[in-house]
Write an enzyme that holds these catalytic residues in place. Structure first.
Site, short mmCIF file in Angstrom:
data_model
loop_
_atom_site.label_atom_id
_atom_site.label_comp_id
_atom_site.label_asym_id
_atom_site.label_seq_id
_atom_site.Cartn_x
_atom_site.Cartn_y
_atom_site.Cartn_z
N LYS A 223 0.83 -1.21 0.00
CA LYS A 223 0.00 0.00 0.00
C LYS A 223 0.86 1.25 0.00
O LYS A 223 2.01 1.25 0.42
CB LYS A 223 -1.00 -0.04 1.16
CG LYS A 223 -2.15 -0.98 0.83
CD LYS A 223 -3.29 -0.93 1.79
CE LYS A 223 -4.41 -1.86 1.27
NZ LYS A 223 -5.43 -2.09 2.28
N ARG A 257 -3.79 -10.31 4.23
CA ARG A 257 -4.15 -10.18 2.81
C ARG A 257 -2.94 -9.60 2.08
O ARG A 257 -2.54 -8.47 2.33
CB ARG A 257 -5.37 -9.25 2.65
CG ARG A 257 -5.82 -9.07 1.21
CD ARG A 257 -7.02 -8.14 1.12
NE ARG A 257 -7.46 -7.97 -0.25
CZ ARG A 257 -6.94 -7.08 -1.10
NH1 ARG A 257 -5.98 -6.27 -0.73
NH2 ARG A 257 -7.41 -7.00 -2.33
C1 8Y4 Z 1 -0.82 -1.07 -3.92
C2 8Y4 Z 1 -1.34 -2.28 -3.61
C3 8Y4 Z 1 -1.57 0.06 -3.68
C4 8Y4 Z 1 -2.59 -2.37 -3.09
C5 8Y4 Z 1 -2.84 -0.04 -3.18
C6 8Y4 Z 1 -3.36 -1.24 -2.89
C7 8Y4 Z 1 -8.05 -4.39 1.59
C8 8Y4 Z 1 -9.05 -5.17 1.01
C9 8Y4 Z 1 -8.15 -3.90 -0.50
C10 8Y4 Z 1 -7.81 -4.51 2.99
C11 8Y4 Z 1 -9.56 -6.15 3.01
C12 8Y4 Z 1 -5.35 -2.33 -2.03
C13 8Y4 Z 1 -10.02 -5.41 -1.28
C14 8Y4 Z 1 -6.72 -1.91 -1.76
N1 8Y4 Z 1 -7.48 -3.61 0.61
N2 8Y4 Z 1 -9.79 -6.05 1.70
N3 8Y4 Z 1 -9.10 -4.85 -0.30
N4 8Y4 Z 1 -8.59 -5.41 3.64
N5 8Y4 Z 1 -10.28 -7.01 3.74
N6 8Y4 Z 1 -4.64 -1.28 -2.43
O1 8Y4 Z 1 -6.97 -3.85 3.59
O2 8Y4 Z 1 -4.94 -3.45 -1.91
S1 8Y4 Z 1 -7.91 -3.18 -2.06
#
Ligand code: 8Y4
Length: 295
Positions: A223, A257
């Site tokens: 993230k 996750r």
């Molecule tokens: C780089 C990689 C930049 C990933 C942004 C992201 C969560 C989730 C997401 C979480 C649960 C994401 C669907 C956002 N984050 N589900 N989902 N918990 N339960 N962003 O933290 O990965 S999507």
């Protein structure tokens, strides 16, 4: 403590449960649409399972701030072929990452056993009815605002207290809707309506956040707060992500996750071995002390 998700069940404490991410979106920032074709997504899911994932989280709607909304038809077109292709080929549980009850229902019919609902804040009765009547697992995540606006100006008086209270209140509402507590895990929603400071405060207080009595799931992998803190390029967030994973497990997080399953699995197994050793040594020291003649 148990987590029951349809035909899957996990008993905690146990080594951290890994949820591997399969994005089926053209705009996901970390995977860059690499897994857009169903065949690629299916292959990637099988790889993640082989690397140690016991849950595969499949998402067809980007929650990236400012991302265009995805229609129900488009979301189904993206995720259903992947779920259908994986059903029966995986030992791992399939999780559907969606905020739409209709998508969740179709996914469960196709073989998903967990609904990962980042819209828990706004979950309507349709979503709650589906979870109650099918017995699927449910990830209840905190988010302030909605994906399009959540990063504009996140504000809390006390982010830890507010997220904790939100999750407790949500658990009561889920129970009132006929969902059994053992179907649910909770998640502070790192990055969902949170500044870097908010994310750090939550990560520092995971033991508080996780005191709801339900297993805690954490999604910190790759993230942007990692780049915001460390000034590293998006593609260089793995070390920061691994530190978050090990820290989270040490603080009692049960489910991670993550994108990088093999690397996280190695880091977590290493931590687990050292943690087990420490507990053993402490137990032995206590037994020795208790067997000493009292003076
Ligand atoms: C780089 C990689 C930049 C990933 C942004 C992201 C969560 C989730 C997401 C979480 C649960 C994401 C669907 C956002 N984050 N589900 N989902 N918990 N339960 N962003 O933290 O990965 S999507």
């Amino acid at each position: 403590m148990r987590w029951k998700a349809l035909n899957h069940e996990w008993t905690f404490p146990r080594p951290a449960l890994l949820m591997g991410i399969v994005n089926v979106t053209p705009d996901s920032f970390s995977d860059g649409g690499c897994f857009l074709s169903p065949a690629d997504a299916i292959r990637h899911a099988l790889t993640l399972e082989a690397e140690g994932a016991e849950i595969i989280d499949i998402g067809g709607e980007s929650t990236r701030p400012g991302a265009a909304p995805v229609t129900e038809a488009e979301e189904l077109r993206r995720v259903l072929p992947v779920i259908e292709g994986l059903a029966g080929r995986l030992k791992a549980a399939i999780s559907i990452d969606t905020r739409k009850a209709t998508v969740a229902r179709a996914a469960v019919l196709a073989g998903a056993s967990i609904v990962n609902d980042v819209g828990a804040a706004s979950a309507g009765t349709d979503m709650l009815d589906l979870v109650a009547t099918t017995g699927v697992g449910y990830v209840c995540m905190h988010m302030q605002g909605s994906p399009d606006t959540m990063q504009a100006a996140p504000r809390y008086r006390d982010v830890v207290a507010e997220v904790r209270a939100f999750l407790a209140e949500r658990l009561r509402r889920l129970t009132a809707a006929g969902i059994r507590t053992d179907q649910v895990v909770v998640d502070p929603g790192i990055g969902f309506g949170k500044t870097l400071e908010h994310n750090l405060a939550l990560l520092a207080a995971l033991k508080m956040v996780g005191s709801s009595g339900r297993p805690l799931l954490l999604g910190a992998s790759r993230k942007s707060f990692i780049s915001n803190l460390l000034g590293v390029k998006p593609e260089d967030r793995l070390p920061g992500s691994l530190a978050c994973a090990v820290w989270a497990v040490e603080q009692g997080v049960q489910i991670l996750r993550i994108h990088d399953v093999a690397a996280t699995h190695q880091a977590i197994r290493m931590h687990e071995a050292m943690s087990t050793k420490l507990k053993q040594a402490l137990r032995q020291a206590l037994e020795l002390k208790q067997s000493e003649p009292r003076s």
